[in-house]
Write a protein that holds these residues in place. Structure first.
Motif, PDB file in Angstrom:
ATOM      1  N   ASN A 410       0.850  -1.202   0.000  1.00 12.01           N
ATOM      2  CA  ASN A 410       0.000   0.000   0.000  1.00 12.01           C
ATOM      3  C   ASN A 410       0.880   1.244   0.000  1.00 12.01           C
ATOM      4  OD1 ASN A 410      -2.379  -1.629   0.254  1.00 12.01           O
ATOM      5  ND2 ASN A 410      -1.853  -1.907   2.412  1.00 12.01           N
ATOM      6  N   SER A 411       1.409   1.577  -1.175  1.00  7.94           N
ATOM      7  CA  SER A 411       2.404   2.642  -1.281  1.00  7.94           C
ATOM      8  C   SER A 411       1.816   3.967  -1.757  1.00  7.94           C
ATOM      9  CB  SER A 411       3.528   2.204  -2.225  1.00  7.94           C
ATOM     10  OG  SER A 411       3.001   1.834  -3.494  1.00  7.94           O
ATOM     11  N   ALA A 412       0.497   4.133  -1.638  1.00  8.03           N
ATOM     12  CA  ALA A 412      -0.119   5.376  -2.093  1.00  8.03           C
ATOM     13  C   ALA A 412       0.287   6.559  -1.219  1.00  8.03           C
ATOM     14  CB  ALA A 412      -1.635   5.234  -2.111  1.00  8.03           C
ATOM     15  N   THR A 413       0.596   6.299   0.039  1.00  8.46           N
ATOM     16  CA  THR A 413       1.033   7.354   0.950  1.00  8.46           C
ATOM     17  C   THR A 413       2.396   7.000   1.518  1.00  8.46           C
ATOM     18  OG1 THR A 413      -0.069   6.311   2.842  1.00  8.46           O
ATOM     19  CG2 THR A 413      -1.341   7.937   1.577  1.00  8.46           C
ATOM     20  N   TYR A 414       3.040   7.969   2.129  1.00  6.96           N
ATOM     21  CA  TYR A 414       4.363   7.723   2.685  1.00  6.96           C
ATOM     22  C   TYR A 414       4.536   8.518   3.969  1.00  6.96           C
ATOM     23  CZ  TYR A 414       5.310  12.166   0.287  1.00  6.96           C
ATOM     24  OH  TYR A 414       5.265  13.456  -0.144  1.00  6.96           O
ATOM     25  N   GLN A 415       5.491   8.079   4.778  1.00  6.47           N
ATOM     26  CA  GLN A 415       5.876   8.787   5.992  1.00  6.47           C
ATOM     27  C   GLN A 415       7.231   9.427   5.780  1.00  6.47           C
ATOM     28  OE1 GLN A 415       5.160   5.187   8.610  1.00  6.47           O
ATOM     29  NE2 GLN A 415       4.312   6.759   9.946  1.00  6.47           N
ATOM     30  N   THR A 416       7.486  10.488   6.509  1.00  8.03           N
ATOM     31  CA  THR A 416       8.747  11.192   6.350  1.00  8.03           C
ATOM     32  C   THR A 416       9.461  11.324   7.687  1.00  8.03           C
ATOM     33  OG1 THR A 416       7.727  13.366   6.674  1.00  8.03           O
ATOM     34  CG2 THR A 416       7.855  12.520   4.403  1.00  8.03           C
ATOM     35  N   ALA A 417      10.768  11.515   7.607  1.00  7.31           N
ATOM     36  CA  ALA A 417      11.600  11.800   8.771  1.00  7.31           C
ATOM     37  C   ALA A 417      12.622  12.848   8.362  1.00  7.31           C
ATOM     38  CB  ALA A 417      12.293  10.538   9.273  1.00  7.31           C
ATOM     39  N   PRO A 418      12.971  13.771   9.248  1.00  7.63           N
ATOM     40  CA  PRO A 418      13.912  14.855   8.898  1.00  7.63           C
ATOM     41  C   PRO A 418      15.360  14.377   8.866  1.00  7.63           C
ATOM     42  CG  PRO A 418      13.263  15.050  11.183  1.00  7.63           C
ATOM     43  CD  PRO A 418      12.457  13.912  10.623  1.00  7.63           C
ATOM     44  N   ILE A 419      15.633  13.455   7.940  1.00  4.82           N
ATOM     45  CA  ILE A 419      16.978  12.893   7.800  1.00  4.82           C
ATOM     46  C   ILE A 419      17.376  13.055   6.341  1.00  4.82           C
ATOM     47  CG2 ILE A 419      18.437  10.892   8.228  1.00  4.82           C
ATOM     48  CD1 ILE A 419      16.087   9.713   9.866  1.00  4.82           C
ATOM     49  N   GLY A 420      18.357  13.885   6.081  1.00  6.70           N
ATOM     50  CA  GLY A 420      18.751  14.151   4.714  1.00  6.70           C
ATOM     51  C   GLY A 420      19.980  13.384   4.305  1.00  6.70           C
ATOM     52  N   GLY A 421      20.209  13.313   2.971  1.00  7.54           N
ATOM     53  CA  GLY A 421      21.381  12.637   2.455  1.00  7.54           C
ATOM     54  C   GLY A 421      21.318  12.508   0.956  1.00  7.54           C
ATOM     55  N   THR A 422      22.338  11.879   0.388  1.00  5.07           N
ATOM     56  CA  THR A 422      22.388  11.666  -1.055  1.00  5.07           C
ATOM     57  C   THR A 422      22.344  10.192  -1.429  1.00  5.07           C
ATOM     58  OG1 THR A 422      24.807  11.726  -0.956  1.00  5.07           O
ATOM     59  CG2 THR A 422      23.678  13.799  -1.453  1.00  5.07           C
ATOM     60  N   ILE A 423      22.681   9.317  -0.474  1.00  3.47           N
ATOM     61  CA  ILE A 423      22.722   7.877  -0.750  1.00  3.47           C
ATOM     62  C   ILE A 423      21.982   7.155   0.365  1.00  3.47           C
ATOM     63  CG2 ILE A 423      24.206   5.854  -1.058  1.00  3.47           C
ATOM     64  CD1 ILE A 423      26.400   7.698  -2.034  1.00  3.47           C
ATOM     65  N   VAL A 424      21.145   6.170   0.004  1.00  2.00           N
ATOM     66  CA  VAL A 424      20.410   5.376   0.985  1.00  2.00           C
ATOM     67  C   VAL A 424      20.467   3.908   0.578  1.00  2.00           C
ATOM     68  CG1 VAL A 424      18.179   5.619  -0.202  1.00  2.00           C
ATOM     69  CG2 VAL A 424      18.228   5.134   2.253  1.00  2.00           C
ATOM     70  N   ASP A 425      20.533   3.030   1.566  1.00  2.00           N
ATOM     71  CA  ASP A 425      20.365   1.607   1.347  1.00  2.00           C
ATOM     72  C   ASP A 425      19.631   1.047   2.566  1.00  2.00           C
ATOM     73  OD1 ASP A 425      20.445  -0.730  -0.074  1.00  2.00           O
ATOM     74  OD2 ASP A 425      22.510  -1.242   0.442  1.00  2.00           O
ATOM     75  N   VAL A 426      19.031  -0.133   2.417  1.00  2.00           N
ATOM     76  CA  VAL A 426      18.227  -0.673   3.514  1.00  2.00           C
ATOM     77  C   VAL A 426      18.226  -2.186   3.452  1.00  2.00           C
ATOM     78  CG1 VAL A 426      16.091  -0.525   2.151  1.00  2.00           C
ATOM     79  CG2 VAL A 426      15.956  -0.640   4.649  1.00  2.00           C
TER      80      VAL A 426
END
Length: 585
Positions: A410-426
């Protein structure tokens, strides 16, 4: 005296069935089981607590009396029927109990279930040798209960059958009558014969009376066998469960393990069932309960377990074609192919269960992983090459000042967090690189667990409990950190020949794609790397000891010997169109 002591020693026990409240729709429940004194020859060794609410059935087995508590997670609020069975070591249900309870949201409920001796069935076969006997009368007596039944003899035999009798010692007396209806024989002449009926089964007695009035009694206890051999087969549609038929079975109940309890998923008279509700790379266990024609239950079989695995490989091509392969006899065999609008801009692929996600420059598409039909599509942040990552539950994107998390499917909405950057992995953790600062983030709470400054960090990856950082200063190197107490600890450093742009890892080894140099294998226990290919890949994926490598014009599969880091070529498939993205599981 010995039997009395054993029975008295298990007069009571406590079985706890509880739920940890996860939301306003769940509650917790304690079931107190009180065992009554009775006369079975053996003691219960296994217990089953079953909760029923409509079509919802939850079951949990426990060792009795060693275990005193059972936990059910997330019990929905509402009225539940609580059933308790205590079984002996031959799976006969010797004690049963039932109660009703209301589970309240956010509350703890308690119900006391009195457990009494299960009922018994009796089959009494009477045969005579005298040709003059024409009928027999049976009299069964226990306390205030009296059963009298008369039957004619056919070929000098007849059978009496009774169900749901008290599991006690019944007193038996038989009377034979001749062709004229006159009494020929009363057996026994004085008193009566005691028949001990064991609970939870059919007790069969055979009485043979000869012409001299001598009587022979044979005792037999009938049981229903359970499924002892089953085959679990991975098909594209699901897991096919098949088993050999059981004699005298009326139908079969199939249970599926969910967390720590068993859920009934199907009931049938056939000897096969296709479970379609499965997810790739998840282990599933099934158990059977066979119900006989006389209504008796076999009890749970030994569990049968299989890992959902159909070797799915997905590739997106520049002509908008998405292809799903499987490995068949050392070659890639296409099993599905579809032209998908926008697939010529594919950046990433990720299969999760029966869904295939396709990321383009600015959209996230969800496809059916079986037939590759498009299910949904939505706009996301512009893909930059390093700002997007998947795990099995979420899709993440990072911008200069915000981390976005989309829940899947269910990806119609998203949550955010005040964490910035240029590269992400998970993977188990979210890792974000912002300049030279690495942030370790909880993927569920989106809380920053720790930060670490790594000088000259250029690129970052994470698999399991490890974080891989490509560092470039006067040299090129890969630094590997382990997550310990939510902090990063350096465990090894590897010299590399260039920019590490591709990485995947398993518990046994990891694989690097180094720009302009090729593909390398390494182990965390060894600081050296082994080069296996001089070509830089579009994508790499490790599945067990298999390494899938995608190049612009072909897909290759290697089998890896993790001990020696040697590889053997297994399969290959060439493309006439440019390959853009790949995922395998």
């Amino acid at each position: 005296m010995h039997r009395f002591f054993l029975l008295l020693a298990c007069v009571s026990c406590l079985v706890v069935v509880s739920c940890v409240p996860l939301c306003d729709e769940t509650g917790s429940l304690t079931v107190s089981v009180v065992l009554k004194k009775a006369i079975p020859r053996v003691e219960p060794t296994l217990g089953i607590v079953t909760l029923k609410k409509g079509a919802r059935i939850l079951s949990h087995t426990f060792n009795f009396p060693a275990e005193s508590s059972v936990v059910f997670q997330s019990i929905e609020r509402g009225n539940w029927t609580v059933l308790v069975e205590l079984k002996d070591d031959q799976n006969h249900t010797i004690y049963v109990g039932e109660a009703q309870v209301e589970v309240l949201a956010g509350k703890h409920s308690t119900v006391h279930v009195p457990v009494t001796l299960n009922s018994a069935d009796l089959i009494l076969e009477v045969s005579v040798t005298s040709s003059e006997a024409s009928a027999v009368q049976l009299r069964l007596e226990h306390s205030q209960d009296v059963i009298v039944e008369r039957k004619n003899l056919e070929d000098r035999e007849t059978t009496f059958e009774f169900h749901d009798l008290a599991s006690v010692v019944w007193q038996l007396k038989l009377t034979l009558y001749d062709q004229s209806g006159n009494e020929m024989l009363v057996w026994p002449e004085t008193g009566s014969v005691g028949l001990e009926l064991q609970p939870g089964r059919t007790n069969r007695y055979s009485v043979r009376i000869d012409q001299f009035g001598n009587v022979e009694i044979l005792i037999e206890v009938e049981t229903i066998q359970t499924v002892s051999s089953a085959t679990l087969t991975n098909l594209d549609e699901g897991i096919l469960i098949s088993w050999d038929p059981i004699e005298n079975a009326a139908f079969y109940e199939i249970y599926k393990a969910e967390q720590s309890y068993w859920i009934k998923i199907h009931e049938c008279t056939s000897t096969s069932y296709l479970d379609r509700d499965v997810v790739e790379n998840v282990e599933y266990s099934y158990a059977f309960n066979v119900v006989a024609e006389n209504g008796r239950h076999s009890g749970f079989s030994t569990p049968f377990t299989v890992v959902r695995d159909i070797q799915r490989i997905f590739v997106a091509l520049s002509d908008r074609t998405v292809v799903r392969f499987k490995v068949d006899q050392s070659q890639f065999t296409p099993v599905a192919s579809k032209v998908v609008s926008g697939a010529n801009d594919a950046k990433m692929l990720r299969a999760i269960g029966n869904d295939l996600y396709l990321l383009t420059s600015g959209s996230l598409m969800r496809l059916n992983a079986n037939d590759l039909s498009v299910l949904s599509s939505q706009s996301v942040l512009l893909y930059t090459g390093t700002n997007s990552a998947f795990n099995d539950e979420y899709f993440f994107q990072v911008s200069s000042n915000t981390l976005r998390r989309y829940s899947l499917p269910n990806s119609a909405t998203y949550q955010t967090a005040p964490i910035g950057g240029t590269i992400v992995d998970v993977d188990h953790y979210v890792v974000i690189l912002n300049g030279q600062t690495v942030s370790l983030v909880d993927p569920v709470t989106l809380q920053v667990l720790s930060t670490k400054t790594i000088s000259n960090a250029q690129r970052i990856f994470t698999r399991g409990e490890f974080v891989f950082v490509y560092v470039q200063d006067v040299s090129h190197r890969l630094e590997v950190y382990s997550v310990s107490n939510n902090d990063l600890e350096l465990v090894n450093t590897y010299a590399v020949e260039g920019d590490v742009k591709r990485l995947d890892a398993s518990e046994q080894f990891f694989c690097l794609g180094v720009s302009g140099k090729g593909i390398y294998l390494g182990k965390l226990t060894d600081a050296t790397l082994t080069k296996i290919n001089s070509n830089f890949p579009v994508s790499i994926k490790i599945v067990g000891n298999l390494l899938y490598t995608l190049f612009a014009d072909r897909l290759e599969l290697y089998t890896v010997n993790a001990a020696s880091l040697s590889v053997s070529f297994t399969a290959s498939s060439n493309f006439t169109q440019q390959a853009l993205a790949m995922f395998a599981d």
